[in-house]
Design an enzyme around this catalytic site. Structure first.
Site, PDB file in Angstrom:
ATOM      1  N   ASN A   1       0.774  -1.148   0.005  1.00 22.11           N
ATOM      2  CA  ASN A   1       0.238   0.276   0.124  1.00 22.11           C
ATOM      3  C   ASN A   1       0.731   1.411   0.042  1.00 22.11           C
ATOM      4  OD1 ASN A   1      -2.678  -0.726  -0.065  1.00 22.11           O
ATOM      5  ND2 ASN A   1      -2.975  -0.974   2.242  1.00 22.11           N
TER       6      ASN A   1
ATOM      7  N   GLU B   1      -6.025  -7.036   5.249  1.00 18.52           N
ATOM      8  CA  GLU B   1      -5.814  -8.028   4.337  1.00 18.52           C
ATOM      9  C   GLU B   1      -5.676  -9.630   4.577  1.00 18.52           C
ATOM     10  OE1 GLU B   1      -1.906  -6.819   6.791  1.00 18.52           O
ATOM     11  OE2 GLU B   1      -4.024  -6.038   6.417  1.00 18.52           O
TER      12      GLU B   1
END
Length: 308
Positions: free
Chosen positions: A182, A218
């Site tokens: 990210n 996640e």
């Protein structure tokens, strides 16, 4: 109504009544028929469940009230709307029918146009409820089952496997170095990555009773009732291979690889001295071991035996 024809189950022991209702509804509905209570319960719980049930009260053996009670007691059929269609027009009869779970009570002789409107209304309401129910159990980003759905499924699977003296397997899946992904690629790319992973991971969950869900962030989970260590590990290996085949590039300087996953797998036989949280804790321990062991791998353990 929806473009899809609603499936209507007509339950009546009189062939003339079935013919009348069938002829009235068949142009707009898919009609299924049962002539007694036992077959009505079987057809209601079948894989292709009806959208609505038209139920006669007076039938030999199990009457309509008994059928309705059993429909409302079953997880598979309780949300199917029931309309009683009967010659019993007393106020007490109608009150009883509505009290035990019917959504409507139609007395004979009835107006065909009014009956069709009532069916249409209740089918549309059911489909709206089903839509909102689906939204409440599906993860908005990945379109797989969400944490709420997983928690409910775990409670149900726990009770079932304990009663049947079976094992319950749980795979916890974590995307390796996802924060770094990210940070380097951006959160929009991270969202795309999670959606792609959820799609391929979910395809590897092939048994009808298994559940793949997003656990949070996640992390994903796969719940597998009545699965042994070998079978669960096989699914885990297929998941790792499916992610590797995606070859999603992870260009963070500290990683410089393709996206991979780590899996923690625990198999436990529920008993009265354990609870569902124990399975999550054990799978999480295995996941930590996989991370500590270098990531992109499976750590698995069998942690209990039936009746242990």
């Amino acid at each position: 109504m929806n473009d899809d024809k609603p499936r209507v189950l007509i339950v009546d022991d009189e062939r003339s009544n079935i013919s009348l209702l069938g002829n009235l509804l068949s142009p707009d509905c898919e009609v299924v028929v049962a002539t007694d209570g036992e077959s009505a319960l079987r057809r209601a719980a079948a894989e292709a469940r009806p959208d609505i049930i038209l139920l006669d009260v007076m039938m030999p053996g199990m009457d309509g009230y008994q059928v309705c009670r059993q429909l409302k007691e079953s997880d598979l059929t309780r949300d199917i709307p029931v309309i009683f269609i009967t010659a019993m027009g007393e106020e007490d009869d109608e009150a009883l029918g509505l009290r035990i779970g019917a959504v409507d009570y139609v007395t004979k002789p009835f107006s065909p146009a009014i009956l069709k409107m009532r069916i249409r209304t209740h089918v549309e309401l059911k489909r709206l409820r089903d839509h909102w129910q689906r939204l409440s159990t599906v993860d908005a980003l990945t379109q797989v089952a969400n944490r709420r759905c997983f928690d409910e499924a775990l409670e149900t699977a726990w009770r079932t496997t304990m009663r049947n003296e079976q094992t319950l397997a749980l795979i916890m899946i974590d995307v390796d170095h996802f924060k770094a992904y990210n940070d380097h690629h951006g959160h929009a790319a991270g969202d795309v990555c999670l959606r792609r992973l959820a799609q391929v991971l979910g395809r590897e969950v092939k048994r009808a009773g298994d559940l793949f869900a997003r656990f949070g962030g996640e992390e994903f989970v796969c719940l597998m009732p009545d699965a042994d260590l070998v079978g669960a590990e096989t699914v885990g290996r297929r998941m790792c291979a499916a992610v590797a085949e995606l070859a999603i590039q992870h260009d963070h300087p500290a990683v410089q690889a393709t996206v991979s996953i780590s899996l923690g797998l625990a198999v436990l036989a529920p008993n009265k001295r354990t609870n569902p949280t124990d399975l999550i804790v054990e799978a999480d321990r295995r996941l930590y071991d996989a991370k500590r062991g270098g990531r992109n791998r499976i750590s698995a353990a069998f942690v209990g035996a039936p009746g242990g």
